[in-house]
Scaffold this motif. Structure first.
Motif, PDB file in Angstrom:
ATOM      1  N   PRO A  14       1.051  -1.046  -0.163  1.00  0.00           N
ATOM      2  CA  PRO A  14      -0.235  -0.031   0.435  1.00  0.00           C
ATOM      3  C   PRO A  14       0.779   1.402  -0.135  1.00  0.00           C
ATOM      4  O   PRO A  14       0.436   2.186  -0.380  1.00  0.00           O
ATOM      5  CB  PRO A  14      -0.681  -0.001   1.192  1.00  0.00           C
ATOM      6  N   LEU A  18       0.217   4.199  -2.704  1.00  0.00           N
ATOM      7  CA  LEU A  18       0.270   5.423  -2.359  1.00  0.00           C
ATOM      8  C   LEU A  18       1.045   6.487  -3.076  1.00  0.00           C
ATOM      9  O   LEU A  18       0.718   7.684  -3.528  1.00  0.00           O
ATOM     10  CB  LEU A  18      -0.182   5.461  -1.113  1.00  0.00           C
ATOM     11  N   ASN A  21       0.844   6.879  -7.253  1.00  0.00           N
ATOM     12  CA  ASN A  21      -0.216   7.366  -7.611  1.00  0.00           C
ATOM     13  C   ASN A  21      -0.186   9.093  -6.614  1.00  0.00           C
ATOM     14  O   ASN A  21      -0.717   9.802  -7.386  1.00  0.00           O
ATOM     15  CB  ASN A  21      -1.800   6.385  -6.781  1.00  0.00           C
ATOM     16  N   LYS A  74     -11.254  11.077  -9.905  1.00  0.00           N
ATOM     17  CA  LYS A  74     -11.175   9.133 -10.228  1.00  0.00           C
ATOM     18  C   LYS A  74      -9.704   8.287  -8.835  1.00  0.00           C
ATOM     19  O   LYS A  74      -9.028   8.283  -7.911  1.00  0.00           O
ATOM     20  CB  LYS A  74     -11.303   8.241 -11.117  1.00  0.00           C
ATOM     21  N   ARG A  76      -7.555  11.121  -7.565  1.00  0.00           N
ATOM     22  CA  ARG A  76      -8.208  11.226  -6.022  1.00  0.00           C
ATOM     23  C   ARG A  76      -8.724  10.477  -4.866  1.00  0.00           C
ATOM     24  O   ARG A  76      -8.044  10.032  -3.244  1.00  0.00           O
ATOM     25  CB  ARG A  76      -9.110  13.079  -5.542  1.00  0.00           C
ATOM     26  N   MET A  77      -9.540   9.733  -4.910  1.00  0.00           N
ATOM     27  CA  MET A  77     -10.493   8.897  -4.687  1.00  0.00           C
ATOM     28  C   MET A  77      -9.572   7.841  -4.589  1.00  0.00           C
ATOM     29  O   MET A  77      -9.576   6.855  -3.236  1.00  0.00           O
ATOM     30  CB  MET A  77     -11.747   8.277  -5.325  1.00  0.00           C
ATOM     31  N   GLN A  78      -8.808   7.264  -5.632  1.00  0.00           N
ATOM     32  CA  GLN A  78      -7.777   6.333  -4.919  1.00  0.00           C
ATOM     33  C   GLN A  78      -6.599   6.556  -4.125  1.00  0.00           C
ATOM     34  O   GLN A  78      -6.835   5.732  -2.919  1.00  0.00           O
ATOM     35  CB  GLN A  78      -7.173   5.373  -6.392  1.00  0.00           C
ATOM     36  N   ASN A  80      -6.892   8.393  -1.639  1.00  0.00           N
ATOM     37  CA  ASN A  80      -7.661   8.993  -0.102  1.00  0.00           C
ATOM     38  C   ASN A  80      -7.716   7.428   0.324  1.00  0.00           C
ATOM     39  O   ASN A  80      -7.774   6.959   1.599  1.00  0.00           O
ATOM     40  CB  ASN A  80      -9.376   9.660  -0.341  1.00  0.00           C
ATOM     41  N   GLU A  81      -7.787   6.789  -0.765  1.00  0.00           N
ATOM     42  CA  GLU A  81      -8.284   4.829   0.060  1.00  0.00           C
ATOM     43  C   GLU A  81      -7.675   4.248   0.435  1.00  0.00           C
ATOM     44  O   GLU A  81      -6.705   3.268   1.623  1.00  0.00           O
ATOM     45  CB  GLU A  81      -8.699   3.712  -1.381  1.00  0.00           C
ATOM     46  N   GLN A  82      -5.678   4.700  -0.346  1.00  0.00           N
ATOM     47  CA  GLN A  82      -4.554   4.299  -0.406  1.00  0.00           C
ATOM     48  C   GLN A  82      -4.003   4.368   1.327  1.00  0.00           C
ATOM     49  O   GLN A  82      -3.590   3.927   1.831  1.00  0.00           O
ATOM     50  CB  GLN A  82      -3.783   4.118  -1.159  1.00  0.00           C
ATOM     51  N   SER A  84      -5.926   5.751   3.433  1.00  0.00           N
ATOM     52  CA  SER A  84      -6.914   4.870   4.612  1.00  0.00           C
ATOM     53  C   SER A  84      -5.989   3.426   4.945  1.00  0.00           C
ATOM     54  O   SER A  84      -5.898   3.290   5.635  1.00  0.00           O
ATOM     55  CB  SER A  84      -7.894   4.639   4.226  1.00  0.00           C
ATOM     56  N   ALA A  85      -5.520   2.960   3.497  1.00  0.00           N
ATOM     57  CA  ALA A  85      -5.109   1.443   4.068  1.00  0.00           C
ATOM     58  C   ALA A  85      -3.789   1.414   4.784  1.00  0.00           C
ATOM     59  O   ALA A  85      -3.724   0.498   5.554  1.00  0.00           O
ATOM     60  CB  ALA A  85      -4.959   1.070   2.985  1.00  0.00           C
TER      61      ALA A  85
END
Length: 105
Positions: A14, A18, A21, A74, A76-78, A80-82, A84-85
């Protein structure tokens, strides 16, 4: 137990995803600023008006801020998810370390 990736699957990293991206998102936003500044300078040349580069850059940054939220949603959302991970993994590692320090198993 060590996690070994199966053939054909990418290893789960991750932090690496991160970083990649986030760098891509940053470069995309900077490229958008450059393109908008070039458009401002190009239009100013067409209408025979002098716009200093610094003024064009400032306006480009102001215009690019909300525009990048729409154009790069899209990505930016990736990111944000990364984030969080990575944060969840950090919490899990911290909790495991605290458990080991307390002597729990």
């Amino acid at each position: 137990m060590i996690d070994t990736p199966t053939p054909g699957s990418a290893p789960s990293n991750p932090k690496g995803k991160l970083a990649r991206n986030l760098a891509f998102y940053t470069l995309a936003r900077l490229a958008l600023v450059v393109v908008i500044a070039a458009i401002i300078l190009g239009v100013s040349t067409l209408v025979d008006a002098q716009v200093p580069l610094l003024v064009a850059a400032i306006f480009a940054v102001i215009i690019a801020m909300p525009l990048s939220l729409l154009l790069f949603k899209k990505l930016r959302m990736q990111v944000n998810e990364q984030i969080s991970a990575v944060d969840a993994q950090r919490r899990q590692d911290r909790d495991e370390l605290r458990s080991k320090l307390r002597g729990d198993k």
